[in-house]
Design an enzyme around this catalytic site. Structure first.
Site, PDB file in Angstrom:
ATOM      1  N   LYS A 104      -4.213   3.361  -2.063  1.00  0.00           N
ATOM      2  CA  LYS A 104      -3.673   4.687  -2.371  1.00  0.00           C
ATOM      3  C   LYS A 104      -4.015   5.600  -1.205  1.00  0.00           C
ATOM      4  CE  LYS A 104      -2.498   3.664  -6.590  1.00  0.00           C
ATOM      5  NZ  LYS A 104      -1.312   3.904  -7.326  1.00  0.00           N
ATOM      6  N   MET A 131      -2.026   9.380  11.952  1.00  0.00           N
ATOM      7  CA  MET A 131      -3.141   9.906  11.156  1.00  0.00           C
ATOM      8  C   MET A 131      -3.795  11.093  11.860  1.00  0.00           C
ATOM      9  SD  MET A 131      -4.771   6.260   9.971  1.00  0.00           S
ATOM     10  CE  MET A 131      -4.557   5.429  11.533  1.00  0.00           C
ATOM     11  N   ASP A 154       0.818  -1.200   0.000  1.00  0.00           N
ATOM     12  CA  ASP A 154       0.000   0.000   0.000  1.00  0.00           C
ATOM     13  C   ASP A 154       0.857   1.257   0.000  1.00  0.00           C
ATOM     14  OD1 ASP A 154      -1.213  -0.710   3.342  1.00  0.00           O
ATOM     15  OD2 ASP A 154       0.705   0.073   2.660  1.00  0.00           O
TER      16      ASP A 154
HETATM   17  N1  SAH Z   1       1.206   0.511  10.243  1.00  0.00           N
HETATM   18  C1  SAH Z   1       1.824   1.794  10.215  1.00  0.00           C
HETATM   19  C2  SAH Z   1       0.840   2.909  10.474  1.00  0.00           C
HETATM   20  C3  SAH Z   1      -0.211   3.067   9.430  1.00  0.00           C
HETATM   21  S1  SAH Z   1      -1.298   4.397   9.772  1.00  0.00           S
HETATM   22  C4  SAH Z   1       2.966   1.838  11.228  1.00  0.00           C
HETATM   23  O1  SAH Z   1       3.105   0.927  12.050  1.00  0.00           O
HETATM   24  O2  SAH Z   1       3.750   2.776  11.186  1.00  0.00           O
HETATM   25  C5  SAH Z   1      -0.577   5.681   8.807  1.00  0.00           C
HETATM   26  C6  SAH Z   1       0.042   6.732   9.694  1.00  0.00           C
HETATM   27  O3  SAH Z   1       1.287   6.311  10.180  1.00  0.00           O
HETATM   28  C7  SAH Z   1       0.330   8.032   8.981  1.00  0.00           C
HETATM   29  O4  SAH Z   1      -0.820   8.833   8.896  1.00  0.00           O
HETATM   30  C8  SAH Z   1       1.360   8.642   9.893  1.00  0.00           C
HETATM   31  O5  SAH Z   1       0.772   9.238  11.024  1.00  0.00           O
HETATM   32  C9  SAH Z   1       2.130   7.426  10.364  1.00  0.00           C
HETATM   33  N2  SAH Z   1       3.333   7.215   9.558  1.00  0.00           N
HETATM   34  C10 SAH Z   1       3.597   6.171   8.747  1.00  0.00           C
HETATM   35  N3  SAH Z   1       4.823   6.278   8.205  1.00  0.00           N
HETATM   36  C11 SAH Z   1       5.346   7.412   8.684  1.00  0.00           C
HETATM   37  C12 SAH Z   1       6.582   8.095   8.513  1.00  0.00           C
HETATM   38  N4  SAH Z   1       7.523   7.577   7.715  1.00  0.00           N
HETATM   39  N5  SAH Z   1       6.786   9.241   9.168  1.00  0.00           N
HETATM   40  C13 SAH Z   1       5.855   9.760   9.990  1.00  0.00           C
HETATM   41  N6  SAH Z   1       4.656   9.179  10.189  1.00  0.00           N
HETATM   42  C14 SAH Z   1       4.405   8.014   9.554  1.00  0.00           C
END
Ligand code: SAH
Length: 485
Positions: free
Chosen positions: A279, A394, A257
């Site tokens: 997306k 998020m 994704d």
């Molecule tokens: N499963 C993922 C989270 C998915 S929800 C995890 O464990 O990280 C998606 C959210 O994760 C985004 O809206 C953001 O808040 C955060 N996120 C994911 N990748 C990120 C990154 N590289 N830097 C900052 N926030 C991130």
């Protein structure tokens, strides 16, 4: 002329795997360098004879434990009688070359540490997955390159290869009896070594793995696929786990994704199909519903494929990975889960913010800031207490509401906060301010972005490292990730 030279180089060292068990080896020298060679030879079961003026502490220990014979203080040619291999590892170049000459006269294999021209044999770099051993040599041309290659192969060859080869070895005879044709046996082993058997061994389930072999041999079972739910980490490809990498390189199809960086997708097996199933929210691109994704995963697995479901961060943290595996488990399809570094962990580490710290925060809460995912029902009063860190996923669009609710319930408006955009990636960006300023910090922040609230954020100024130091060995390439929030 050049081609002839290359040909000569190519045949200079012929790799052979020698059986050293119970065979005498003479080592001239008793220092640390000699000790390293001796340890290697002892692991191969060699009988070690040492000629040296003194022994380093490690060799003294081995000597007292009866692991080597110390046959004299100064080298004498007669010491070469009956030995299989000679190693000259003294700090005295002249002595080393005398030992080499004497050994050559007797047609013995000789290795002179660090002096290529006196060596008739060299020690390769080794990757040990006993009984599988991979040896690398650059013919003494570029030892550092051999080391680099070794590190690469170390990370590519899983540790379970050893037990897998050992078990396959014990079954060879039975398989030969059962499957007459060589081609049939090859197909059998190819399937087994890439399938559930390998999967079970990788998880240390040796008994079940053996049962699986039995089953494969007797029943020609229906060819089911399997699913691996893999966490890709927050973006920097170096943060992918070794297991994750191995599965990406075995996959038939990868469903990923929007959060998965291009750097990580570049590591997928070339022949595998790559399907983007998610997306960014609100983007023009077609995005599958969760039900459609679940259906696609199980359909592909039922077509006997090895499916990798690749998700940003950790797949079980705000990633709906749990729902997907419920769908897979309900149909009895074999699956495994490989955790990843979640954004809260990766992005804060790269932003120089410890999630907990004895003086600043004793607990950490991971929260979704997406109101439809339940953020509206959070216990704001509990979250407003001091000495805890909040990592909000998020949360960019609801930063204003988050900040006002926390202040309303008693968290100080001066609490330090950070908005970390594209954490761990080359374009990572960190905005620091106070809880009262959270909305304006989040406004216009690149996504994906993580909100971090708590006293620990104040440490950013002291231990911010990423992009600040000249770490030349860490090469990073920029990557483009589609955005959510
Ligand atoms: N499963 C993922 C989270 C998915 S929800 C995890 O464990 O990280 C998606 C959210 O994760 C985004 O809206 C953001 O808040 C955060 N996120 C994911 N990748 C990120 C990154 N590289 N830097 C900052 N926030 C991130």
């Amino acid at each position: 002329m050049l081609i002839n030279n290359i040909r000569k180089i190519a045949v200079k060292y012929l790799p052979i795997f020698a059986d050293f068990r119970q065979r005498p080896v003479l080592v001239v020298g008793g220092g640390d360098v000699a000790a390293r060679k001796i340890q290697l030879l002892m692991r191969a079961g060699a009988q070690i004879r040492v000629s040296a003026q003194g022994l380093c502490p490690m060799l003294t220990n081995i000597y007292h434990a009866g692991g080597l014979s110390w046959i004299g203080e100064s080298f004498e040619p007669a010491m070469l009688d009956d030995v299989f291999l000679v190693i000259a590892a003294t700090g005295n170049k002249k002595l080393n070359s005398i030992v080499a000459k004497c050994a050559e006269q007797r047609h013995l294999l000789i290795n002179v540490v660090d002096t290529k021209q006196h060596c008739s044999c060299i020690f390769p770099a080794i990757i040990d997955r006993t009984p599988i051993v991979v040896a690398i040599s650059t013919g003494g041309m570029a030892p550092v390159l051999a080391r680099v290659l070794r590190e690469k192969l170390e990370s590519m060859l899983p540790n379970f290869l050893g037990p897998m080869a050992a078990m396959a070895g014990t079954w060879r005879g039975r398989v030969k009896q059962h499957i007459r044709s060589m081609a049939g046996r090859r197909r059998f082993w190819e399937k087994v070594l890439n399938g559930r058997f390998a999967n079970l061994i990788s998880r240390g389930r040796l008994e079940q793995a053996e049962q699986e072999l039995e089953l494969s041999l007797s029943a020609n079972p229906e060819n089911v696929g399997e699913v691996a739910l893999v966490g890709a980490g927050p973006g920097d490809s170096g943060l992918l786990t070794l297991r994750g990498l191995q599965l990406l390189q075995q996959a038939d199809v990868v469903l990923y994704d929007y959060l998965v960086s291009q750097e990580i997708l570049d590591m997928v097996r070339r022949e595998a199909d790559q399907i983007c199933v998610g997306k960014r929210a609100g983007s023009q691109s077609i995005s599958m519903s969760q039900q459609e994704i679940n259906l696609l995963i199980v359909t592909l697995a039922q077509q006997s494929k090895k499916v990798v479901r690749l998700k940003g961060g950790d797949p079980l943290i705000f990633g709906r990975g749990g729902e997907e595996m419920q769908a897979v488990a309900a149909l009895g399809i074999p699956f495994q889960v490989v955790p990843g570094i979640t954004a809260a962990s990766g992005a804060t580490a790269y932003a120089g913010i410890p999630l907990t710290h004895r003086e600043y925060a004793q607990s950490l809460t991971l929260i979704t800031g997406h109101m439809q995912d339940g953020a509206a029902d959070l216990d704001w009063q509990a979250l407003a207490r001091v000495s805890q860190t909040l990592a909000i996923y998020m949360g960019v669009f609801n930063a204003a509401e988050i900040s006002s609710k926390l202040i309303y319930h008693g968290r100080s408006a001066q609490t330090p906060v950070a908005v970390i955009s594209r954490g761990t990636q080359s374009d990572q960006c960190v905005h620091i301010g106070t809880l009262a300023e959270l909305e304006s910090l989040a406004q216009g922040a690149l996504t994906p972005a993580l909100l971090v609230i708590g006293e620990v954020v104040s440490l950013h100024h002291e231990i911010n490292w990423f992009g600040q130091q000249n770490l030349t060995s860490y090469k990073r390439t920029s990557s483009v990730v589609e955005m959510k929030d």
